[in-house]
Design a protein around this motif. Structure first.
Motif, PDB file in Angstrom:
ATOM      1  N   GLU A 173       0.820  -1.209   0.000  1.00  0.00           N
ATOM      2  CA  GLU A 173       0.000   0.000   0.000  1.00  0.00           C
ATOM      3  C   GLU A 173       0.857   1.264   0.000  1.00  0.00           C
ATOM      4  O   GLU A 173       0.580   2.215  -0.734  1.00  0.00           O
ATOM      5  N   PHE A 174       1.893   1.280   0.829  1.00  0.00           N
ATOM      6  CA  PHE A 174       2.728   2.473   0.903  1.00  0.00           C
ATOM      7  C   PHE A 174       3.472   2.722  -0.410  1.00  0.00           C
ATOM      8  O   PHE A 174       3.600   3.871  -0.860  1.00  0.00           O
ATOM      9  N   ARG A 175       3.955   1.655  -1.023  1.00  0.00           N
ATOM     10  CA  ARG A 175       4.681   1.823  -2.282  1.00  0.00           C
ATOM     11  C   ARG A 175       3.746   2.292  -3.389  1.00  0.00           C
ATOM     12  O   ARG A 175       4.145   3.111  -4.233  1.00  0.00           O
ATOM     13  N   ILE A 176       2.530   1.791  -3.406  1.00  0.00           N
ATOM     14  CA  ILE A 176       1.549   2.259  -4.394  1.00  0.00           C
ATOM     15  C   ILE A 176       1.308   3.752  -4.216  1.00  0.00           C
ATOM     16  O   ILE A 176       1.250   4.526  -5.180  1.00  0.00           O
ATOM     17  N   PHE A 177       1.169   4.174  -2.961  1.00  0.00           N
ATOM     18  CA  PHE A 177       0.936   5.592  -2.671  1.00  0.00           C
ATOM     19  C   PHE A 177       2.142   6.446  -3.052  1.00  0.00           C
ATOM     20  O   PHE A 177       2.002   7.467  -3.753  1.00  0.00           O
ATOM     21  N   ALA A 178       3.330   6.040  -2.618  1.00  0.00           N
ATOM     22  CA  ALA A 178       4.512   6.897  -2.768  1.00  0.00           C
ATOM     23  C   ALA A 178       5.135   6.825  -4.154  1.00  0.00           C
ATOM     24  O   ALA A 178       5.601   7.842  -4.676  1.00  0.00           O
ATOM     25  N   LEU A 181       1.180   6.453  -7.411  1.00  0.00           N
ATOM     26  CA  LEU A 181       0.114   7.435  -7.562  1.00  0.00           C
ATOM     27  C   LEU A 181       0.553   8.873  -7.266  1.00  0.00           C
ATOM     28  O   LEU A 181       0.124   9.801  -7.948  1.00  0.00           O
ATOM     29  N   THR A 182       1.385   9.052  -6.245  1.00  0.00           N
ATOM     30  CA  THR A 182       1.782  10.421  -5.887  1.00  0.00           C
ATOM     31  C   THR A 182       2.474  11.162  -7.036  1.00  0.00           C
ATOM     32  O   THR A 182       2.186  12.347  -7.262  1.00  0.00           O
ATOM     33  N   PRO A 183       3.393  10.527  -7.796  1.00  0.00           N
ATOM     34  CA  PRO A 183       3.989  11.266  -8.933  1.00  0.00           C
ATOM     35  C   PRO A 183       2.961  11.732  -9.959  1.00  0.00           C
ATOM     36  O   PRO A 183       3.215  12.697 -10.685  1.00  0.00           O
ATOM     37  N   LEU A 184       1.821  11.062 -10.022  1.00  0.00           N
ATOM     38  CA  LEU A 184       0.808  11.429 -11.008  1.00  0.00           C
ATOM     39  C   LEU A 184      -0.021  12.634 -10.573  1.00  0.00           C
ATOM     40  O   LEU A 184      -0.759  13.188 -11.388  1.00  0.00           O
ATOM     41  N   VAL A 185       0.062  13.012  -9.315  1.00  0.00           N
ATOM     42  CA  VAL A 185      -0.720  14.160  -8.842  1.00  0.00           C
ATOM     43  C   VAL A 185       0.183  15.377  -8.607  1.00  0.00           C
ATOM     44  O   VAL A 185      -0.168  16.272  -7.837  1.00  0.00           O
ATOM     45  N   LYS A 186       1.328  15.420  -9.281  1.00  0.00           N
ATOM     46  CA  LYS A 186       2.212  16.581  -9.137  1.00  0.00           C
ATOM     47  C   LYS A 186       1.531  17.895  -9.518  1.00  0.00           C
ATOM     48  O   LYS A 186       1.748  18.922  -8.859  1.00  0.00           O
ATOM     49  N   PRO A 187       0.689  17.939 -10.581  1.00  0.00           N
ATOM     50  CA  PRO A 187      -0.016  19.205 -10.852  1.00  0.00           C
ATOM     51  C   PRO A 187      -0.891  19.648  -9.687  1.00  0.00           C
ATOM     52  O   PRO A 187      -0.973  20.842  -9.389  1.00  0.00           O
ATOM     53  N   ALA A 188      -1.528  18.694  -9.030  1.00  0.00           N
ATOM     54  CA  ALA A 188      -2.356  19.049  -7.875  1.00  0.00           C
ATOM     55  C   ALA A 188      -1.495  19.545  -6.723  1.00  0.00           C
ATOM     56  O   ALA A 188      -1.874  20.505  -6.022  1.00  0.00           O
TER      57      ALA A 188
END
Length: 269
Positions: A173-178, A181-188
């Motif tokens: 779960e942590f690796r999926i988040f960090a 998915l997190t790199p994909l929300v850089k604009p946000a």
């Protein structure tokens, strides 16, 4: 023809909006005697003496350092706390999720300034009145509802297939988040950083109430001291205003693309 008039109106607005800033920059580069004689004149030579006066004699170096510490620290802590919370609220389904979302959204409806007395007494009880760290904590906490609201919307919009593929590859779960998915929300993240940085950098209320020592003042409060001491030196006043404005301009120039991507992506969600 409509497009032409639309562009004409936008350019006219840009000229009106930028004119005071241009005058401020030009007058900061002129001796005070020239500014008093002709406020709208052009500099004959570039005179940086006013910047030296503002930076050293008026303690602007201290005010800028305090503002950078407080604003960057608060925004970083805000994003650090909001990212995992937004991920859970945006991607997970669990009992009580709706209540938590409503709880955070309620934070957007209540102005944080209404709680200034409880905040003051709370910080006083833990020894953080007249402390830059106390100001960082107040700013970070006040921005969490907005940050979670923006970030969770982006997390919800990401394809479920990305998460499923990562799990098949053995990611936790942590690796999926960090890592996924997190790199994909850089604009946000960029949108949150800018929309939180600007009001905190310009905030006058909380530093005025919570800070007591001049050496800990941020730029907005320091400017009031500056205006009183250098009220006849217009060139130095303009130089101080330029120093206070430059970080915001640089931030917008660096983050413009990410902001546009974040706002346009958010419109599709």
């Amino acid at each position: 023809m409509k497009r032409f008039f639309g562009h004409l109106i936008l350019w006219a607005y840009a000229v009106v909006a930028l004119a005071p800033l241009v005058v401020m920059v030009l007058d900061s580069l002129r001796p005070n005697t020239d500014v008093l004689a002709d406020p709208l004149g052009l500099p004959k030579t570039l005179d940086l003496a006013s910047y030296a006066t503002a930076w050293t004699e008026a303690s602007f170096s201290t005010y800028v350092r305090n503002s950078v510490f407080v604003t960057v620290g608060a925004v970083a802590l805000d994003v650090l706390v909001s990212l995992p919370a937004a991920y859970v609220l945006g991607r997970q389904r669990f009992r009580g999720r709706g209540v938590l979302i409503a709880y955070f959204l309620a934070g957007l409806m209540l102005p944080v300034r209404l709680g200034i007395l409880p905040i003051f007494y709370l910080l006083g009880s833990i020894g953080l009145v007249d402390s830059r760290l106390g100001l960082v904590l107040v700013y970070a906490a006040s921005g969490v509802p907005f940050s979670i609201f923006i970030l969770s919307a982006f997390f919800r919009g990401l394809p479920v297939e990305l998460e499923e593929a990562a799990r098949i590859d053995g990611a936790g779960e942590f690796r999926i988040f960090a890592r996924v998915l997190t790199p994909l929300v850089k604009p946000a993240i960029a949108t949150v950083v800018v929309f939180r940085f600007v009001p905190l950098w310009n905030d006058f209320f909380f530093p005025l109430v919570l800070l007591r020592t001049t050496d800990r003042y941020t730029l907005p409060v320091g400017l009031t001291q500056f205006f009183g001491e250098f009220q006849t030196n217009w060139s130095a006043l303009f130089a101080g205003l330029v120093i206070a404005t430059v970080p915001l301009v640089v931030l917008f120039l660096l983050a413009t693309r990410q902001i546009v991507e974040g706002l346009t992506a958010g419109m599709g969600r």
